[in-house]
Design a protein around this motif. Structure first.
Motif, PDB file in Angstrom:
ATOM      1  N   GLY A 153      42.782  62.265  19.006  1.00  0.00           N
ATOM      2  CA  GLY A 153      42.185  61.131  19.710  1.00  0.00           C
ATOM      3  C   GLY A 153      42.836  59.802  19.416  1.00  0.00           C
ATOM      4  N   VAL A 154      44.104  59.820  18.978  1.00  0.00           N
ATOM      5  CA  VAL A 154      44.841  58.580  18.712  1.00  0.00           C
ATOM      6  C   VAL A 154      45.895  58.393  19.784  1.00  0.00           C
ATOM      7  CG1 VAL A 154      46.362  57.354  17.105  1.00  0.00           C
ATOM      8  CG2 VAL A 154      44.450  58.726  16.231  1.00  0.00           C
ATOM      9  N   ASP A 155      45.928  57.222  20.366  1.00  0.00           N
ATOM     10  CA  ASP A 155      46.944  56.871  21.358  1.00  0.00           C
ATOM     11  C   ASP A 155      48.243  56.572  20.617  1.00  0.00           C
ATOM     12  OD1 ASP A 155      48.596  55.458  23.254  1.00  0.00           O
ATOM     13  OD2 ASP A 155      46.799  54.977  24.416  1.00  0.00           O
ATOM     14  N   LEU A 156      49.211  57.470  20.745  1.00  0.00           N
ATOM     15  CA  LEU A 156      50.433  57.362  19.946  1.00  0.00           C
ATOM     16  C   LEU A 156      51.224  56.108  20.258  1.00  0.00           C
ATOM     17  CD1 LEU A 156      51.627  61.082  20.009  1.00  0.00           C
ATOM     18  CD2 LEU A 156      50.452  59.869  18.151  1.00  0.00           C
ATOM     19  N   ASN A 157      51.131  55.598  21.478  1.00  0.00           N
ATOM     20  CA  ASN A 157      51.897  54.392  21.811  1.00  0.00           C
ATOM     21  C   ASN A 157      51.142  53.115  21.469  1.00  0.00           C
ATOM     22  OD1 ASN A 157      54.534  53.678  22.777  1.00  0.00           O
ATOM     23  ND2 ASN A 157      53.534  52.708  24.545  1.00  0.00           N
ATOM     24  N   LEU A 158      50.094  53.266  20.662  1.00  0.00           N
ATOM     25  CA  LEU A 158      49.412  52.123  20.056  1.00  0.00           C
ATOM     26  C   LEU A 158      49.373  52.277  18.541  1.00  0.00           C
ATOM     27  CD1 LEU A 158      46.390  51.775  22.507  1.00  0.00           C
ATOM     28  CD2 LEU A 158      48.267  50.149  22.250  1.00  0.00           C
ATOM     29  N   ASN A 159      50.332  53.023  18.000  1.00  0.00           N
ATOM     30  CA  ASN A 159      50.282  53.391  16.595  1.00  0.00           C
ATOM     31  C   ASN A 159      51.512  52.928  15.828  1.00  0.00           C
ATOM     32  OD1 ASN A 159      50.315  56.178  14.439  1.00  0.00           O
ATOM     33  ND2 ASN A 159      48.567  54.780  14.586  1.00  0.00           N
ATOM     34  N   TYR A 160      52.207  51.930  16.375  1.00  0.00           N
ATOM     35  CA  TYR A 160      53.411  51.406  15.718  1.00  0.00           C
ATOM     36  C   TYR A 160      53.129  50.020  15.131  1.00  0.00           C
ATOM     37  CZ  TYR A 160      55.786  55.296  17.914  1.00  0.00           C
ATOM     38  OH  TYR A 160      56.155  56.563  18.279  1.00  0.00           O
ATOM     39  N   PRO A 161      53.798  49.671  14.025  1.00  0.00           N
ATOM     40  CA  PRO A 161      53.533  48.399  13.346  1.00  0.00           C
ATOM     41  C   PRO A 161      54.231  47.215  14.012  1.00  0.00           C
ATOM     42  CG  PRO A 161      55.129  49.677  12.103  1.00  0.00           C
ATOM     43  CD  PRO A 161      54.700  50.542  13.249  1.00  0.00           C
ATOM     44  N   ALA A 162      53.756  46.885  15.195  1.00  0.00           N
ATOM     45  CA  ALA A 162      54.272  45.718  15.930  1.00  0.00           C
ATOM     46  C   ALA A 162      53.082  45.075  16.622  1.00  0.00           C
ATOM     47  CB  ALA A 162      55.330  46.146  16.941  1.00  0.00           C
ATOM     48  N   GLY A 163      52.420  44.172  15.924  1.00  0.00           N
ATOM     49  CA  GLY A 163      51.194  43.600  16.469  1.00  0.00           C
ATOM     50  C   GLY A 163      50.063  44.615  16.518  1.00  0.00           C
ATOM     51  N   TRP A 164      50.046  45.545  15.565  1.00  0.00           N
ATOM     52  CA  TRP A 164      49.015  46.585  15.576  1.00  0.00           C
ATOM     53  C   TRP A 164      47.615  45.991  15.432  1.00  0.00           C
ATOM     54  CZ3 TRP A 164      45.365  48.428  12.039  1.00  0.00           C
ATOM     55  CH2 TRP A 164      44.783  49.656  12.357  1.00  0.00           C
ATOM     56  N   ALA A 188      45.493  53.286  11.015  1.00  0.00           N
ATOM     57  CA  ALA A 188      46.592  52.483  10.467  1.00  0.00           C
ATOM     58  C   ALA A 188      47.840  52.748  11.298  1.00  0.00           C
ATOM     59  CB  ALA A 188      46.855  52.847   9.006  1.00  0.00           C
ATOM     60  N   PRO A 189      48.754  51.784  11.362  1.00  0.00           N
ATOM     61  CA  PRO A 189      50.009  52.036  12.075  1.00  0.00           C
ATOM     62  C   PRO A 189      50.810  53.144  11.404  1.00  0.00           C
ATOM     63  CG  PRO A 189      50.112  49.960  10.866  1.00  0.00           C
ATOM     64  CD  PRO A 189      48.700  50.421  10.810  1.00  0.00           C
ATOM     65  N   LEU A 190      51.463  53.942  12.230  1.00  0.00           N
ATOM     66  CA  LEU A 190      52.227  55.111  11.784  1.00  0.00           C
ATOM     67  C   LEU A 190      51.344  56.088  11.009  1.00  0.00           C
ATOM     68  CD1 LEU A 190      55.645  53.543  10.726  1.00  0.00           C
ATOM     69  CD2 LEU A 190      54.925  54.372  12.974  1.00  0.00           C
ATOM     70  N   GLY A 191      50.075  56.131  11.374  1.00  0.00           N
ATOM     71  CA  GLY A 191      49.144  57.025  10.723  1.00  0.00           C
ATOM     72  C   GLY A 191      49.172  58.434  11.280  1.00  0.00           C
ATOM     73  N   GLN A 192      49.969  58.659  12.344  1.00  0.00           N
ATOM     74  CA  GLN A 192      50.048  59.974  12.962  1.00  0.00           C
ATOM     75  C   GLN A 192      51.416  60.601  12.703  1.00  0.00           C
ATOM     76  OE1 GLN A 192      47.094  61.234  14.577  1.00  0.00           O
ATOM     77  NE2 GLN A 192      46.525  59.476  13.310  1.00  0.00           N
ATOM     78  N   LEU A 198      58.916  59.795  14.683  1.00  0.00           N
ATOM     79  CA  LEU A 198      59.815  59.115  15.614  1.00  0.00           C
ATOM     80  C   LEU A 198      60.319  57.801  15.026  1.00  0.00           C
ATOM     81  CD1 LEU A 198      61.244  58.980  18.306  1.00  0.00           C
ATOM     82  CD2 LEU A 198      59.154  58.016  19.306  1.00  0.00           C
ATOM     83  N   ALA A 199      59.462  57.077  14.340  1.00  0.00           N
ATOM     84  CA  ALA A 199      59.900  55.831  13.709  1.00  0.00           C
ATOM     85  C   ALA A 199      60.939  56.105  12.625  1.00  0.00           C
ATOM     86  CB  ALA A 199      58.708  55.081  13.125  1.00  0.00           C
TER      87      ALA A 199
END
Length: 307
Positions: A153-164, A188-192, A198-199
């Protein structure tokens, strides 16, 4: 006989089978496993070219945007076939291009979510029932067609540390405060596993450019906040010329915590979100041919970079 199927939904198993078949037909292509998901589905790369310039093309960050996966697979297949048979791709000598660039594709970033949307995960199965329970909290989002997230249930394209944190504030204000079919940023960002892999892969490669394929709208986004990347707008304009797509400013409400946002912030190099097709996701396969035709020029132009 083409390897890439464009007449059936692209599932995670079909994606992996297709990658293996392309490797068998074109031994100069290669692949590696980035990670496996919590539910043990692999996320693989498909790579072509030995050249020194490195670019990364990604697709299916969002589950119901799986039509972007065969776009990348078919591009690699067509590129490889043109090399092997001495043809051209978008009017370009593929051998010469391959000597200049290595194209790393990640055709399916969210295989768990894709398998839910495409019907591989079926009612009665544990993964389906778990997702359905999450979906019940968002009755206005069609299930499973409206599912964009991974199976947690996490939107992967909202999971990066850029204005998270900004993304979190925006999405929480819209009611996406817990795991859901879309727009939940995670704890948290990059929590998935998917976004973290990918990062890490991107940091390891240190590429000159990234493309993130999504659907829909026939749009090109190239900005993150007020960061000025030399040549980024000019290349976006070239993408528009070869595709017929429109370059637009990223709407504020969706302008944070995405993959291309993080790339622009971290590397100060060109990163693009390409929104293919028009309509309601998941887009029908009847649009595939026109989507591919529109995007072939973008894919080749991005590999070449600025003149």
């Amino acid at each position: 006989m083409p390897i890439v199927r464009t007449d059936v939904p692209m599932t995670s198993a079909l994606c992996n089978e297709t990658i293996l078949r392309i490797l068998g037909a074109y031994p100069f292509c290669r692949s590696e496993l980035l990670t496996t998901t919590v539910f043990d589905r692999p996320i693989r790369t498909l790579v072509i070219g030995p050249g020194p310039r490195k670019v990364i093309y990604t697709a299916a960050h969002h589950a119901n945007e799986w039509i972007t996966t065969p776009v990348l697979l078919k591009f690699v297949e067509d590129f490889a076939e043109a090399i092997q048979n001495g043809g051209k791709i978008f009017g370009v000598d593929p051998g010469e291009l391959a000597r200049a660039v290595t194209i790393y594709t990640v055709p399916m970033v969210d295989p768990d979510g894709v398998d839910l949307v495409t019907g591989v995960i079926r009612p009665g199965q544990t993964q389906y029932e778990m997702a359905a329970e999450i979906g019940e909290n968002f009755p206005n989002i069609p299930f499973p067609d409206g599912w964009k997230a991974n199976l947690l249930g996490v939107d992967l394209n909202l999971n990066y540390p850029a204005g998270w944190l900004q993304a979190r504030e925006i999405k929480f204000s819209q009611g996406y405060t817990r795991p859901g079919p879309r727009d939940y940023v995670g704890r948290a960002p990059l929590g998935q596993l998917e976004s973290r892999a990918l990062a890490g892969f991107t940091e390891f490669l240190d590429p000159a450019l990234v493309l993130a394929y999504h659907s829909q709208g026939k749009l090109i986004f190239y900005q993150f906040q007020d960061i000025e990347v030399p040549g980024a707008q000019e290349l976006a304009d070239r993408f528009a010329q070869v595709s017929g797509y429109t370059v637009e400013e990223t709407p504020y409400a969706s302008g944070f915590a995405g993959y291309k946002d993080w790339f622009i912030q971290s590397f100060r190099r060109p990163g693009y979100t390409i929104e293919v097709g028009r309509g309601e996701n998941p887009l029908p396969l009847s649009q595939f041919d026109s989507i591919y035709r529109d995007n072939l020029g973008i894919l080749v132009t991005a590999a070449m970079g600025s003149p």
